[in-house]
Design a protein around this motif. Structure first.
Motif, PDB file in Angstrom:
ATOM      1  N   SER A   9      28.157  33.498  50.307  1.00 44.33           N
ATOM      2  CA  SER A   9      29.480  33.358  50.845  1.00 44.33           C
ATOM      3  C   SER A   9      30.418  34.445  50.764  1.00 44.33           C
ATOM      4  CB  SER A   9      30.035  32.111  49.834  1.00 44.33           C
ATOM      5  OG  SER A   9      30.257  32.607  48.558  1.00 44.33           O
ATOM      6  N   GLY A  10      30.115  35.272  49.849  1.00 40.21           N
ATOM      7  CA  GLY A  10      31.045  36.414  49.616  1.00 40.21           C
ATOM      8  C   GLY A  10      31.850  36.439  48.719  1.00 40.21           C
ATOM      9  N   ASP A  11      32.146  35.214  47.912  1.00 42.07           N
ATOM     10  CA  ASP A  11      32.851  34.705  46.830  1.00 42.07           C
ATOM     11  C   ASP A  11      32.836  35.804  45.650  1.00 42.07           C
ATOM     12  OD1 ASP A  11      33.771  32.711  48.208  1.00 42.07           O
ATOM     13  OD2 ASP A  11      32.747  31.330  46.958  1.00 42.07           O
ATOM     14  N   LEU A  12      31.550  36.289  45.217  1.00 36.92           N
ATOM     15  CA  LEU A  12      31.369  37.052  44.214  1.00 36.92           C
ATOM     16  C   LEU A  12      31.933  38.502  44.463  1.00 36.92           C
ATOM     17  CD1 LEU A  12      30.454  37.846  41.538  1.00 36.92           C
ATOM     18  CD2 LEU A  12      28.024  38.323  42.561  1.00 36.92           C
ATOM     19  N   LEU A  13      31.840  38.971  45.898  1.00 33.86           N
ATOM     20  CA  LEU A  13      32.082  40.325  46.129  1.00 33.86           C
ATOM     21  C   LEU A  13      33.664  40.209  46.310  1.00 33.86           C
ATOM     22  CD1 LEU A  13      30.797  42.035  49.084  1.00 33.86           C
ATOM     23  CD2 LEU A  13      33.262  41.811  49.139  1.00 33.86           C
ATOM     24  N   ARG A  14      34.249  39.324  46.652  1.00 34.81           N
ATOM     25  CA  ARG A  14      35.818  39.073  46.929  1.00 34.81           C
ATOM     26  C   ARG A  14      36.449  38.866  45.448  1.00 34.81           C
ATOM     27  NH1 ARG A  14      34.217  36.258  51.317  1.00 34.81           N
ATOM     28  NH2 ARG A  14      34.503  34.268  50.179  1.00 34.81           N
ATOM     29  N   SER A  15      35.635  38.515  44.372  1.00 36.81           N
ATOM     30  CA  SER A  15      36.246  38.429  42.890  1.00 36.81           C
ATOM     31  C   SER A  15      36.439  39.635  42.227  1.00 36.81           C
ATOM     32  CB  SER A  15      35.614  37.266  42.282  1.00 36.81           C
ATOM     33  OG  SER A  15      34.185  37.826  41.957  1.00 36.81           O
ATOM     34  N   ILE A  16      35.885  40.572  42.568  1.00 34.40           N
ATOM     35  CA  ILE A  16      35.933  41.983  42.014  1.00 34.40           C
ATOM     36  C   ILE A  16      37.277  42.439  41.980  1.00 34.40           C
ATOM     37  CG2 ILE A  16      34.821  44.239  41.929  1.00 34.40           C
ATOM     38  CD1 ILE A  16      32.730  41.939  41.225  1.00 34.40           C
ATOM     39  N   LYS A  17      37.869  42.703  40.919  1.00 34.60           N
ATOM     40  CA  LYS A  17      39.144  43.113  40.619  1.00 34.60           C
ATOM     41  C   LYS A  17      39.350  44.096  39.868  1.00 34.60           C
ATOM     42  CE  LYS A  17      40.654  39.461  43.102  1.00 34.60           C
ATOM     43  NZ  LYS A  17      40.281  39.627  44.549  1.00 34.60           N
ATOM     44  N   LYS A  37      41.551  53.035  28.958  1.00 35.04           N
ATOM     45  CA  LYS A  37      40.616  52.218  29.371  1.00 35.04           C
ATOM     46  C   LYS A  37      41.153  51.695  30.999  1.00 35.04           C
ATOM     47  CE  LYS A  37      41.718  47.539  28.106  1.00 35.04           C
ATOM     48  NZ  LYS A  37      41.104  46.396  27.373  1.00 35.04           N
ATOM     49  N   ALA A  38      40.199  51.475  31.536  1.00 32.88           N
ATOM     50  CA  ALA A  38      40.392  50.823  32.884  1.00 32.88           C
ATOM     51  C   ALA A  38      39.529  49.725  33.270  1.00 32.88           C
ATOM     52  CB  ALA A  38      40.516  51.723  34.152  1.00 32.88           C
ATOM     53  N   SER A  39      39.626  48.429  33.346  1.00 34.54           N
ATOM     54  CA  SER A  39      38.780  47.493  33.621  1.00 34.54           C
ATOM     55  C   SER A  39      38.519  46.996  34.991  1.00 34.54           C
ATOM     56  CB  SER A  39      39.194  46.172  32.973  1.00 34.54           C
ATOM     57  OG  SER A  39      39.227  46.516  31.439  1.00 34.54           O
ATOM     58  N   ILE A  40      37.077  46.594  35.459  1.00 35.12           N
ATOM     59  CA  ILE A  40      36.854  46.100  36.543  1.00 35.12           C
ATOM     60  C   ILE A  40      36.184  44.702  36.303  1.00 35.12           C
ATOM     61  CG2 ILE A  40      35.434  46.061  38.520  1.00 35.12           C
ATOM     62  CD1 ILE A  40      35.563  49.255  38.078  1.00 35.12           C
ATOM     63  N   LYS A  41      36.675  43.517  37.122  1.00 35.69           N
ATOM     64  CA  LYS A  41      36.269  42.359  36.378  1.00 35.69           C
ATOM     65  C   LYS A  41      35.792  41.283  37.714  1.00 35.69           C
ATOM     66  CE  LYS A  41      38.856  42.428  32.064  1.00 35.69           C
ATOM     67  NZ  LYS A  41      39.768  41.778  31.265  1.00 35.69           N
ATOM     68  N   SER A  42      35.033  40.441  37.371  1.00 35.36           N
ATOM     69  CA  SER A  42      34.873  39.144  38.005  1.00 35.36           C
ATOM     70  C   SER A  42      35.404  38.004  37.410  1.00 35.36           C
ATOM     71  CB  SER A  42      33.331  39.215  38.898  1.00 35.36           C
ATOM     72  OG  SER A  42      33.178  38.064  39.385  1.00 35.36           O
ATOM     73  N   PHE A  43      35.954  37.101  38.033  1.00 41.26           N
ATOM     74  CA  PHE A  43      36.305  35.728  37.525  1.00 41.26           C
ATOM     75  C   PHE A  43      35.394  34.610  38.024  1.00 41.26           C
ATOM     76  CE2 PHE A  43      39.646  38.312  36.300  1.00 41.26           C
ATOM     77  CZ  PHE A  43      39.725  38.332  34.788  1.00 41.26           C
ATOM     78  N   ASN A  44      34.612  35.101  38.694  1.00 45.95           N
ATOM     79  CA  ASN A  44      33.586  34.152  39.837  1.00 45.95           C
ATOM     80  C   ASN A  44      32.621  33.586  38.631  1.00 45.95           C
ATOM     81  OD1 ASN A  44      30.869  33.381  41.366  1.00 45.95           O
ATOM     82  ND2 ASN A  44      32.385  33.550  42.729  1.00 45.95           N
ATOM     83  N   GLU A  45      32.452  32.249  38.861  1.00 43.35           N
ATOM     84  CA  GLU A  45      31.647  31.490  38.157  1.00 43.35           C
ATOM     85  C   GLU A  45      30.089  32.063  37.901  1.00 43.35           C
ATOM     86  OE1 GLU A  45      30.828  27.226  39.044  1.00 43.35           O
ATOM     87  OE2 GLU A  45      31.529  28.004  41.207  1.00 43.35           O
ATOM     88  N   GLN A  49      24.561  36.277  37.207  1.00 43.97           N
ATOM     89  CA  GLN A  49      23.939  37.110  38.186  1.00 43.97           C
ATOM     90  C   GLN A  49      23.620  38.462  37.394  1.00 43.97           C
ATOM     91  OE1 GLN A  49      22.361  36.587  40.701  1.00 43.97           O
ATOM     92  NE2 GLN A  49      23.406  34.970  41.820  1.00 43.97           N
ATOM     93  N   GLU A  50      24.848  39.084  36.797  1.00 45.77           N
ATOM     94  CA  GLU A  50      24.496  40.183  35.909  1.00 45.77           C
ATOM     95  C   GLU A  50      23.446  40.248  34.796  1.00 45.77           C
ATOM     96  OE1 GLU A  50      25.589  44.402  35.245  1.00 45.77           O
ATOM     97  OE2 GLU A  50      26.127  43.002  36.966  1.00 45.77           O
ATOM     98  N   LEU A  51      23.735  39.209  34.187  1.00 46.72           N
ATOM     99  CA  LEU A  51      22.909  39.220  32.790  1.00 46.72           C
ATOM    100  C   LEU A  51      21.626  38.276  32.842  1.00 46.72           C
ATOM    101  CD1 LEU A  51      25.740  38.989  30.157  1.00 46.72           C
ATOM    102  CD2 LEU A  51      24.615  41.105  31.148  1.00 46.72           C
ATOM    103  N   GLY A  52      21.374  37.411  33.885  1.00 43.60           N
ATOM    104  CA  GLY A  52      20.305  36.514  33.727  1.00 43.60           C
ATOM    105  C   GLY A  52      20.548  35.382  33.061  1.00 43.60           C
ATOM    106  N   GLY A  53      19.882  34.344  32.987  1.00 44.72           N
ATOM    107  CA  GLY A  53      20.175  33.045  32.089  1.00 44.72           C
ATOM    108  C   GLY A  53      19.549  31.994  32.761  1.00 44.72           C
ATOM    109  N   VAL A  54      19.974  30.930  32.155  1.00 48.05           N
ATOM    110  CA  VAL A  54      19.306  29.506  32.437  1.00 48.05           C
ATOM    111  C   VAL A  54      20.527  28.730  33.229  1.00 48.05           C
ATOM    112  CG1 VAL A  54      18.259  27.299  31.552  1.00 48.05           C
ATOM    113  CG2 VAL A  54      17.927  29.681  30.467  1.00 48.05           C
ATOM    114  N   SER A  55      20.299  27.980  34.225  1.00 47.80           N
ATOM    115  CA  SER A  55      21.173  27.152  35.036  1.00 47.80           C
ATOM    116  C   SER A  55      20.657  25.882  35.584  1.00 47.80           C
ATOM    117  CB  SER A  55      21.927  28.114  36.021  1.00 47.80           C
ATOM    118  OG  SER A  55      21.003  28.195  37.229  1.00 47.80           O
TER     119      SER A  55
END
Length: 156
Positions: free
Chosen positions: A74-82, A95-103, A108-114
Protein backbone atom coordinates in the motif's frame (compact mmCIF):
# COMPACT_ATOMS: atom_id res chain seq x y z
CA UNK A 1 85.51 18.55 4.73
CA UNK A 2 82.63 20.75 3.70
CA UNK A 3 79.04 19.94 4.65
CA UNK A 4 75.86 21.26 3.23
CA UNK A 5 72.73 21.28 5.25
CA UNK A 6 69.32 22.79 5.55
CA UNK A 7 67.55 23.41 8.78
CA UNK A 8 63.96 24.03 9.53
CA UNK A 9 63.20 25.55 12.87
CA UNK A 10 59.70 25.86 14.18
CA UNK A 11 58.67 27.79 17.22
CA UNK A 12 55.18 27.01 18.42
CA UNK A 13 53.54 29.92 20.16
CA UNK A 14 51.61 28.20 22.91
CA UNK A 15 48.89 30.81 23.43
CA UNK A 16 48.28 31.33 19.70
CA UNK A 17 48.00 27.56 19.26
CA UNK A 18 45.56 27.23 22.17
CA UNK A 19 43.47 30.11 20.78
CA UNK A 20 43.40 28.46 17.34
CA UNK A 21 42.37 25.13 18.86
CA UNK A 22 39.61 26.85 20.82
CA UNK A 23 38.29 28.44 17.58
CA UNK A 24 38.37 25.03 15.89
CA UNK A 25 36.46 23.38 18.74
CA UNK A 26 33.82 26.13 18.67
CA UNK A 27 33.49 25.79 14.88
CA UNK A 28 33.12 21.99 15.16
CA UNK A 29 30.47 22.53 17.83
CA UNK A 30 28.57 24.90 15.53
CA UNK A 31 28.91 22.82 12.34
CA UNK A 32 28.29 19.30 13.65
CA UNK A 33 24.48 19.62 13.94
CA UNK A 34 24.33 20.49 10.22
CA UNK A 35 26.44 17.44 9.39
CA UNK A 36 24.17 15.23 11.50
CA UNK A 37 21.14 16.71 9.74
CA UNK A 38 22.63 16.03 6.30
CA UNK A 39 23.37 12.43 7.29
CA UNK A 40 19.85 12.01 8.69
CA UNK A 41 18.24 13.38 5.52
CA UNK A 42 20.28 11.15 3.20
CA UNK A 43 19.56 8.11 5.37
CA UNK A 44 15.83 8.84 5.15
CA UNK A 45 16.08 9.17 1.35
CA UNK A 46 17.91 5.85 1.19
CA UNK A 47 15.30 4.11 3.37
CA UNK A 48 12.57 5.35 1.05
CA UNK A 49 14.59 4.25 -2.00
CA UNK A 50 14.89 0.74 -0.53
CA UNK A 51 11.16 0.60 0.20
CA UNK A 52 10.42 1.46 -3.45
CA UNK A 53 12.53 -1.33 -4.96
CA UNK A 54 9.74 -3.91 -5.20
CA UNK A 55 5.97 -3.99 -4.89
CA UNK A 56 3.14 -6.48 -5.15
CA UNK A 57 -0.66 -6.52 -4.92
CA UNK A 58 -2.34 -7.26 -1.60
CA UNK A 59 -2.90 -10.98 -0.85
CA UNK A 60 -0.11 -12.15 -3.15
CA UNK A 61 3.27 -13.58 -2.12
CA UNK A 62 5.97 -11.02 -1.54
CA UNK A 63 8.67 -10.89 -4.21
CA UNK A 64 11.28 -9.77 -1.66
CA UNK A 65 13.51 -12.52 -0.35
CA UNK A 66 14.40 -12.82 3.33
CA UNK A 67 17.11 -10.29 4.05
CA UNK A 68 15.92 -7.91 1.30
CA UNK A 69 13.85 -4.81 2.06
CA UNK A 70 10.11 -5.49 2.19
CA UNK A 71 8.12 -5.18 -1.02
CA UNK A 72 5.57 -2.37 -1.03
CA UNK A 73 1.86 -3.17 -1.01
CA UNK A 74 0.00 0.00 0.00
CA UNK A 75 2.92 2.34 0.58
CA UNK A 76 1.88 2.94 4.20
CA UNK A 77 5.26 1.84 5.55
CA UNK A 78 7.09 4.10 3.10
CA UNK A 79 4.92 7.10 3.99
CA UNK A 80 5.40 6.48 7.70
CA UNK A 81 9.18 7.14 7.61
CA UNK A 82 9.68 10.37 9.55
CA UNK A 83 12.84 12.31 10.35
CA UNK A 84 13.11 14.08 13.69
CA UNK A 85 15.14 17.18 14.55
CA UNK A 86 18.77 17.03 15.53
CA UNK A 87 19.12 17.18 19.31
CA UNK A 88 22.11 17.87 21.52
CA UNK A 89 22.03 15.10 24.11
CA UNK A 90 25.10 16.24 26.07
CA UNK A 91 28.12 18.43 25.34
CA UNK A 92 29.61 17.53 21.94
CA UNK A 93 26.99 14.81 21.38
CA UNK A 94 24.05 15.02 18.97
CA UNK A 95 21.44 12.64 17.69
CA UNK A 96 18.89 12.61 14.93
CA UNK A 97 16.23 9.94 14.61
CA UNK A 98 14.38 8.39 11.72
CA UNK A 99 11.36 6.40 12.79
CA UNK A 100 8.34 4.58 11.47
CA UNK A 101 5.18 4.30 13.51
CA UNK A 102 3.60 1.84 11.09
CA UNK A 103 2.35 -1.29 12.83
CA UNK A 104 4.38 -3.52 10.48
CA UNK A 105 7.66 -1.60 10.61
CA UNK A 106 9.28 -3.56 13.43
CA UNK A 107 8.38 -7.05 12.23
CA UNK A 108 9.52 -6.21 8.70
CA UNK A 109 12.86 -4.91 9.98
CA UNK A 110 13.56 -7.62 12.58
CA UNK A 111 11.31 -10.53 11.59
CA UNK A 112 9.09 -12.37 14.02
CA UNK A 113 5.88 -14.27 14.49
CA UNK A 114 2.51 -12.89 13.42
CA UNK A 115 -0.95 -13.86 12.23
CA UNK A 116 -3.75 -15.72 13.94
CA UNK A 117 -2.36 -17.88 16.68
CA UNK A 118 1.10 -16.55 15.89
CA UNK A 119 1.59 -19.34 13.38
CA UNK A 120 3.27 -17.28 10.68
CA UNK A 121 6.98 -16.61 10.85
CA UNK A 122 8.18 -13.55 8.93
CA UNK A 123 11.92 -13.46 8.24
CA UNK A 124 13.72 -10.13 8.69
CA UNK A 125 13.49 -7.77 5.74
CA UNK A 126 15.72 -4.94 6.97
CA UNK A 127 15.42 -1.52 5.40
CA UNK A 128 16.51 0.83 8.23
CA UNK A 129 19.71 -0.99 9.13
CA UNK A 130 20.47 -1.69 5.47
CA UNK A 131 20.22 1.99 4.54
CA UNK A 132 22.60 2.93 7.36
CA UNK A 133 25.01 0.12 6.47
CA UNK A 134 24.94 0.96 2.75
CA UNK A 135 25.78 4.61 3.42
CA UNK A 136 28.46 3.64 5.91
CA UNK A 137 30.02 1.13 3.49
CA UNK A 138 30.47 3.76 0.77
CA UNK A 139 31.95 6.27 3.24
CA UNK A 140 29.05 8.70 3.04
CA UNK A 141 28.92 9.60 6.74
CA UNK A 142 32.68 10.00 7.02
CA UNK A 143 32.66 12.20 3.91
CA UNK A 144 29.99 14.50 5.31
CA UNK A 145 31.83 14.99 8.60
CA UNK A 146 35.15 15.42 6.83
CA UNK A 147 33.62 18.22 4.75
CA UNK A 148 32.10 20.04 7.72
CA UNK A 149 35.05 19.55 10.03
CA UNK A 150 37.52 20.64 7.33
CA UNK A 151 35.63 23.93 7.32
CA UNK A 152 36.07 24.06 11.11
CA UNK A 153 39.82 23.52 10.72
CA UNK A 154 40.01 26.46 8.33
CA UNK A 155 38.29 28.57 10.99
CA UNK A 156 41.21 27.89 13.34
Amino acid sequence: MTTTRAEIRVKVHRQRTLNALDRIIRAIDELTPSAVEECRDQTRRDIIRLLRLKWHPRNTPTPSLPGEPPARISGDLLRSIKAFPVERTEPYTWKASIKSFNEYSRIQELGGVSGRGHRTHLPPRPYLKRAVNDLHDVGFYEGVFLTYWSEALRAG
